[in-house]
Design an enzyme around this catalytic site. Structure first.
Site, short mmCIF file in Angstrom:
data_model
loop_
_atom_site.label_atom_id
_atom_site.label_comp_id
_atom_site.label_asym_id
_atom_site.label_seq_id
_atom_site.Cartn_x
_atom_site.Cartn_y
_atom_site.Cartn_z
N GLU A 1 -9.77 -1.34 8.01
CA GLU A 1 -10.94 0.63 8.81
C GLU A 1 -12.16 1.26 7.75
O GLU A 1 -11.36 1.94 6.70
CB GLU A 1 -9.74 1.45 9.63
CG GLU A 1 -9.05 1.04 10.61
CD GLU A 1 -8.68 1.53 10.86
OE1 GLU A 1 -8.10 3.39 10.68
OE2 GLU A 1 -8.75 2.31 12.95
N GLU B 1 -6.96 -2.68 16.81
CA GLU B 1 -5.78 -1.89 16.76
C GLU B 1 -5.82 -1.30 18.07
O GLU B 1 -6.62 -0.17 18.30
CB GLU B 1 -6.29 -0.68 15.93
CG GLU B 1 -5.47 -1.78 15.20
CD GLU B 1 -5.65 -0.78 13.00
OE1 GLU B 1 -5.10 0.38 13.82
OE2 GLU B 1 -5.52 -1.56 12.59
#
Ligand code: GLA
Length: 688
Positions: free
Chosen positions: A161, A314
């Site tokens: 991320e 995710e």
């Protein structure tokens, strides 16, 4: 064949061999080795075939500078391989060990108030720090050289991320280098930043700093460029490690997990750098709008990859732990969330994470294998999902055909939300979401497009709110209308140029001729709103209760367009709000205010009807029953019931054909019933 093409092919091969990917983040370093065997056995039971390993393992691999502790990772990869589970191997660079920041404080990020952040959490690195980058590259090189040929490793996952920001001294130096590349001379920068305003003129690049704490409003172009620079700097971090992995001989696809419409990363720029687009998605179970909002993100992911399938890297199987109040998801909801991603182009659905942590900040974040263990509804739901995904294998690689495009651009979003505007209540993402929702409710497929995209194949182009419109985008919109498309432009679009300078003249300067309408002033709308009246011929058949404008409206004058709605009273009484301008075979529509949901729905419904756009169900794009999502991926029609009511819906069945639900194997009639929370995946089969 370039590496990227062959690496993408390697991803498609993996999916073709194993079926749709299913799994999650696996953090075995947080558990004793005895647990690993049980993990692999339970993964097999659940049909898990893809796990991301090592995302936060830097301090375990390199407990002291220069150390390399590989034994645990060797064992884990061998175990997973023996279990038939593919590995997406992560470069563990998102969370450096504490020693890095202690020895090299300049690797730690500094916030806009000048506070240096410390270890003890994660993400404590400055993307601009040379020392951080060297350590991350050295570790990645050794990792890739050791495991590039390991048969378990089928994909690489760089960082985690990417979304860090740094305002420190090293970032200042890098920002200046970036500005020199962009502008060449300080005079050009002064011009672009409009530094004649408030005596901000710079004599040399050395004087420039990132936007830190200042006494009053920040120069909006300085802010915009710092955002551009920050996204580019992070992208460079990613690219550097990707190239290190390749140089070590790895041929697997390389990706990094995106975060939807993330404010610090311009994914239109990043998308070409990953072999497979992957994304983390956490729709809020507490929000009734979350199915439509997440569908928008999923369509963005498909669009970033040029229509190719993507990876849901995710999501949460039940509750997250980072919201203020974390609602759990039922296994039914978790299943529907996964199947929604598949319906919208994902070829793999994974979770954060496999085994729920018992220590650390995420101890209450749900996981595929919860604290309670395998004897739990959560785990039984996971096993069910593994089965569902096996049944959906035939959709792998299939695309989604869209005739509607929606323009979205990061710099425009950034510039459009700088403070000191007519109103701070206008939000780019809110408008984007509201317009998109009207397509979603009708089962209409849409691509997200960037200002550089080719618009020629779309029959409808929506521009909900684009503060910046470049001349090239204006030309593309003009060409689209010229070739017969319907384009719809929303309020406060085309206001500024690439430097975020307001364009002078009646607005929107570059589009007003095409739209046949122009404005002279934008103003905030009083909290009481502004009532609207529809033109009678347009209002006929449209059942909009109390149409109204709020937030922002523009003082407009038509220059050739038809007026479909006007302000009813107040200062703007009689001023046009909604206009339509026929140009050749196409039409350019303009909405000079933020209007209520009913009016927006009537407008988009009319535009889709005029363009002859069909819904996924086959016929005209009519409103679907509340809570029903319909999307066609390849030749499979997905119907998802997000409501708590049973829904019956009529579908197209070709003569002599039948539709079979891939999830149940059952044949369906023309009328399909979908239980609350359930999903159908109907494929057409000829029976003769
Ligand atoms: C992100 C991160 C994960 C984890 C989850 C929790 O997606 O990448 O490491 O923190 O959030 O929701």
């Amino acid at each position: 064949m370039s590496t990227t093409t062959s690496a993408r092919r390697a991803f498609d091969t993996l999916i073709a061999e194993r079926g749709l990917g299913f799994g999650g983040d696996y953090n075995p370093e947080q558990w004793p080795a005895e647990v690993w065997r049980e993990d692999v056995a339970l993964m097999r039971e659940a049909g898990v075939n893809l796990v991301t390993v090592g995302v936060f393992s830097w301090a375990v691999i390199e407990p002291v500078p220069g150390a390399r502790e590989w034994a645990w990772l060797d064992e884990v990869l061998d175990l997973l391989h023996a279990g038939g589970i593919a590995v997406d191997l992560a470069t563990p660079v998102a969370s450096p060990p504490p020693w890095l920041g202690i020895r090299h404080p300049e690797t730690l990020p500094v916030d806009r108030d000048g506070v240096r952040l410390i270890a003890g959490s994660r993400n404590q690195f400055s993307p601009a720090s040379r020392v951080y980058r060297e350590h991350a590259a050295a570790l990645t090189r050794d990792l890739a050289e050791r495991y590039a040929q390991h048969p378990a490793v089928r994909m690489w996952h760089v960082g985690n991320e990417y979304g860090q920001i740094d305002h420190g001294d090293e970032a200042a130096r890098e920002f200046r280098r970036w500005l020199r590349d962009r502008y060449g001379t300080i005079a050009a920068l002064n011009e672009a930043w409009g530094t004649a305003f408030w005596s901000q003129r710079y004599a040399e690049f050395e004087e420039i700093l990132p936007p830190r704490r200042m006494p009053y409003l920040v120069n909006p172009t300085q802010s915009l460029d710092f955002r551009r620079y920050s996204s580019d700097q992070l992208e460079d971090c990613y690219r550097e490690l990707r190239d290190v992995i390749r140089a070590a001989g790895a041929t697997q696809p390389i990706t990094t997990n995106f975060m939807g419409f993330h404010a610090l990363t311009d994914y239109w720029s990043w998308a070409g750098e990953v072999d497979v687009v992957s994304d983390d998605q956490y729709p809020d179970p507490a929000s009734a709008d979350s199915p439509a909002s997440i569908a928008l993100v999923q369509d963005l992911m498909r669009s970033l990859g040029g229509g190719r399938s993507w990876v849901l890297m995710e999501q949460a199987i039940s509750a997250t732990s980072w919201r203020e109040h974390n609602l759990p998801k039922s296994p039914l909801r978790a299943r529907r969330d996964s199947l929604q991603a598949v319906a919208r182009g994902a070829d793999a659905v994974c979770y954060f994470q496999w085994r729920q942590a018992r220590a650390g900040a995420e101890r209450f974040h749900s996981a595929m294998l919860p604290h309670a263990g395998a004897d739990s509804d959560v785990f039984r739901g996971v096993v069910q999902q593994g089965e569902d995904l096996r049944r959906l294998a035939p959709v792998a690689g299939a695309g989604i055909q869209a005739e509607v495009a929606i323009l979205f651009d990061w710099p425009s979003w950034w510039a459009g939300e700088e403070p000191a505007r007519p109103t701070e209540r206008l939000s780019t993402l809110t408008e984007l979401g509201r317009w998109y929702r009207e397509l979603w409710r009708r089962g209409v497929a849409a691509d997200l497009v960037s200002p550089a995209s080719d618009l020629s194949r779309y029959r409808v182009v929506l521009v909900p709110h684009s503060y910046i419109v470049r001349p090239s985008t204006a030309t593309a919109l003009r060409d689209a209308v010229g070739s017969g498309a319907q384009i719809v432009v929303g309020a406060f679009s085309g206001v500024a140029d690439e430097n975020a300078h307001v364009l002078t003249g009646r607005s929107p300067v570059l589009l007003r001729e095409l739209l046949g309408v122009s404005g002279e002033e934008w103003g905030a709308v009083p909290d009481s709103g502004s009532a609207l009246v529809f033109d009678e011929s347009w209002a006929a058949g449209r059942d909009v209760e109390a149409p109204g404008a709020s937030i922002l409206a523009e003082r407009l004058r038509v220059d050739g367009a038809d007026v479909l709605a006007r302000h009813a009273d107040g200062d703007l009484a009689g001023v046009p709000v909604l206009t339509r301008h026929g140009v050749g075979d196409g039409t350019a529509w303009y909405l000079g205010a933020i209007v209520d949901d009913g009016s927006l729905s009537a407008l988009i419904g009319d535009v889709l009807g005029t363009a002859g756009i069909n819904s996924a169900l086959g016929g005209r794009a009519e409103m679907l029953p509340d809570g029903l999502e319909a999307v066609r991926r390849g030749d499979v029609l997905f119907l998802l019931n997000h409501s708590d009511r049973h829904i019956d819906i009529d579908i197209d069945i070709a003569e002599g054909g039948t539709r079979v639900d891939l999830l149940t194997g059952e044949k369906t009639d023309r009328t399909v019933g979908i239980a609350p929370g359930d999903v159908r995946a109907l494929t057409e089969r000829r029976t003769w």
